[in-house]
Design an enzyme around this catalytic site. Structure first.
Site, short mmCIF file in Angstrom:
data_model
loop_
_atom_site.label_atom_id
_atom_site.label_comp_id
_atom_site.label_asym_id
_atom_site.label_seq_id
_atom_site.Cartn_x
_atom_site.Cartn_y
_atom_site.Cartn_z
NE ARG A 1 -0.25 0.08 4.97
CZ ARG A 1 -0.75 0.03 6.19
NH1 ARG A 1 -2.05 -0.20 6.37
NH2 ARG A 1 0.02 0.19 7.24
CG ASP B 1 3.92 -5.05 2.64
OD1 ASP B 1 4.00 -3.88 2.23
OD2 ASP B 1 3.55 -5.33 3.80
CG ASP C 1 10.03 -8.83 9.17
OD1 ASP C 1 10.79 -7.91 8.81
OD2 ASP C 1 9.54 -8.91 10.32
CG ASN D 1 8.42 2.04 -0.15
OD1 ASN D 1 8.41 3.26 -0.16
ND2 ASN D 1 7.39 1.33 0.30
CB SER E 1 12.47 10.23 5.72
OG SER E 1 11.72 11.23 6.40
CE1 TYR F 1 10.63 7.01 9.13
CE2 TYR F 1 11.09 9.36 9.22
CZ TYR F 1 10.61 8.26 8.54
OH TYR F 1 10.11 8.40 7.26
CE LYS G 1 13.00 6.04 6.51
NZ LYS G 1 12.84 5.06 5.41
CB VAL H 1 4.00 11.00 1.42
CG1 VAL H 1 3.24 10.43 0.22
CG2 VAL H 1 5.35 11.54 0.98
CB THR I 1 1.18 6.87 2.99
OG1 THR I 1 1.88 7.05 4.23
CG2 THR I 1 1.95 7.53 1.86
#
Length: 273
Positions: A16, A37, A76, A103, A156, A169, A173, A202, A204
């Site tokens: 997704r 995914d 995973d 991604n 990111s 995070y 990144k 974004v 999502t």
């Protein structure tokens, strides 16, 4: 643009959001795709719903509607062996691999002193180790094809500047930038380009569920940083997954044939504001 029909792309986090948009765009451009995914529960610290097997199937259906092949695997990305097996099997079926789009990732906002060791490890393992696993699962296949290729690591805006209340995070990144440059240096002799792509905010599923509530709770812990998030230079702009997918499509194509070891922002100027 060069005819891309018959080329093959590997995309992780494909069920997704941005991953699905990348799959739709690349298949519209002529790529067959390998869709990876977890399509199952994410770590308990993640404040938004997990993707499902049905989500992954829907992405595959969208690819097939474009007239291209889609091979799916619920894996995973932290599981190096399972990921390599899935990619090996898919490449055997499709006959080649040209592009990797790493991604898959998670985001867990929290004040610095509320991040548990397990939560920090989960973010780093998925965002960084999972990205390394993805490249390692596919790069040899691109090399074996002898035609070169493109590897795109999704970072990111937090990897270009920083985002408060997202220590794990932001760290993971930032590491994506170095990972892309290091891979670019060693894979360049095989005519494989490696770049990192850095979206800002974004629209999502990552921004749904408890995500906004978790961000608000974290920012309440330090009001001075409430306005610490970067500002867009173009007002009222809402970045959609398809906007990021357009940049992915360019980096995947021969039109960017001399672009490598570069960190490219798709953030409406947020990291410059």
């Amino acid at each position: 643009m060069t005819d891309l029909t018959g080329r093959v792309a590997l995309i992780t986090g494909a069920a997704r959001g941005q991953g699905r948009a990348h799959a739709e765009r690349l298949s519209a451009d002529g790529y067959d795709v390998i869709l990876i995914d977890v399509a199952g529960p994410l770590p308990a610290c993640v404040p938004y719903d997990s993707a499902t097997p049905e989500d992954l199937d829907e992405t595959a259906a969208l690819v097939r509607a474009n007239g291209r092949q889609a091979i799916t695997a619920a894996v995973d990305t932290r599981d190096h062996g399972a990921l390599c097996t899935a990619v090996d099997d898919a490449v055997t079926r499709l006959g080649r691999l040209d592009v990797i789009v790493a991604n898959a990732g998670i985001c867990v906002p929290a004040p610095w002193n509320e991040v548990s060791p397990d939560d920090f490890q989960a973010v780093v393992d998925i965002n960084l180790v999972g990205t390394w696993n993805t490249v390692m699962s596919g790069a040899e296949h691109i090399i074996s094809g002898g035609l070169g290729g493109s590897i795109i690591l999704i970072g990111s805006a937090a990897g270009v500047t920083m985002e408060p209340f997202m220590i794990a995070y932001t760290a993971s990144k930032h590491a994506i930038v170095g990972l892309a440059r290091a891979f670019a240096a060693e894979l360049g002799r095989h005519r494989i380009r490696v770049n990192s792509l850095h979206p800002g905010s974004v629209a999502t599923p990552m921004g749904t569920g408890r995500m906004l509530e978790a961000m608000a709770e974290a920012s309440a812990s330090n009001p001075l940083l409430r306005n610490g998030f970067s500002k867009q230079l173009i007002p009222d702009a809402v970045t959609m997954p398809e906007d990021v997918a357009s940049a992915v499509a360019w980096l995947a194509s021969d039109e960017s044939r001399y672009v490598t070891a570069t960190a490219i922002s798709v953030d409406v100027g947020a990291t410059q504001g």
